[in-house]
Design an enzyme around this catalytic site. Sequence first.
Site, PDB file in Angstrom:
ATOM      1  N   GLU A 112      -6.121  -5.611   3.591  1.00 58.81           N
ATOM      2  CA  GLU A 112      -6.637  -6.045   2.286  1.00 58.81           C
ATOM      3  C   GLU A 112      -6.948  -7.536   2.261  1.00 58.81           C
ATOM      4  O   GLU A 112      -7.905  -7.962   1.602  1.00 58.81           O
ATOM      5  CB  GLU A 112      -5.635  -5.682   1.192  1.00 58.81           C
ATOM      6  CG  GLU A 112      -5.619  -4.193   0.877  1.00 58.81           C
ATOM      7  CD  GLU A 112      -4.581  -3.825  -0.155  1.00 58.81           C
ATOM      8  OE1 GLU A 112      -4.949  -3.286  -1.212  1.00 58.81           O
ATOM      9  OE2 GLU A 112      -3.378  -4.082   0.105  1.00 58.81           O
ATOM     10  N   GLU A 132      -1.005   3.373   2.937  1.00 61.40           N
ATOM     11  CA  GLU A 132       0.020   3.361   1.890  1.00 61.40           C
ATOM     12  C   GLU A 132       0.415   4.751   1.404  1.00 61.40           C
ATOM     13  O   GLU A 132       1.588   5.013   1.096  1.00 61.40           O
ATOM     14  CB  GLU A 132      -0.462   2.508   0.703  1.00 61.40           C
ATOM     15  CG  GLU A 132      -0.393   1.007   0.936  1.00 61.40           C
ATOM     16  CD  GLU A 132      -1.616   0.444   1.618  1.00 61.40           C
ATOM     17  OE1 GLU A 132      -1.772  -0.785   1.625  1.00 61.40           O
ATOM     18  OE2 GLU A 132      -2.434   1.234   2.156  1.00 61.40           O
TER      19      GLU A 132
END
Length: 258
Positions: A112, A132
């Site tokens: 990210e 995730e």
Amino acid sequence: MTDALLLEKRGHIAILTLNNLPANTWTAESLQALIDTVEALNEDKAIWSLVITSASDKFFSAGADLKLFADGNREVAHDMAVLFGRAFETLSHFRGVSIAAINGYAMGGGLEVALACDLRIAEEQAKMALPEAKVGLLPCAGGTQNLTLLVGEGWAKRMILCGEQVSAAKALSIGLVEEVVPQGQAFEQALALAEQVGQQSPSAVTACKKLIQNNRQAPFAQGYILEREWFVDLFKTEDQREGVNAFLEKRKPQWKNR
């Protein structure tokens, strides 16, 4: 600053090294340091580009330390989500050009932070993923949004919903990175790109970056109008006069970022 992030300046280039070894996981301290660093760089008119690199040979960044979330504390989850979001949004709005030199595993929040940069250079051995959901979580620092903007909905779903890890070659083919280089060369190539940025008017680059990113929130129709307005606004700058006259006089421009 924190020892987990090391800042160096070379001419008009800022170099930020992820240094929380062994895996460069993010902490509340390092996320706040990223916010403070980028905000300070925005005020430094001598800095026109930012290269983010890693002190590890294996990891660019492994993202968040999952030990933070092991006890299911919602307050901790809230505070970290806010910090991750603020940190990477601040990076995304850096005034100049940001380049991630991905030299290893970029996982979760480690990918990210690269997604929040303007450009990504990956070494051939690098691996990238947003895993995730494998541990009952989701990418909360821009991952679902920025990945989709770069690679489209199909590959974003494949990486996030199916947990697919991609190689550097695959990342290049789907538009996740702009270039793949041999092992050990990502940082030098990122620096070379930053040097290319230095050949452009920093005032014009800032305006162009804002226009490119404008359509994330606004319709293209507004962008067309802003293009014309900001084109005229550049005529208030010294860089505009310097750039045009340097071209006409067949000499290298001397940018002032003003």
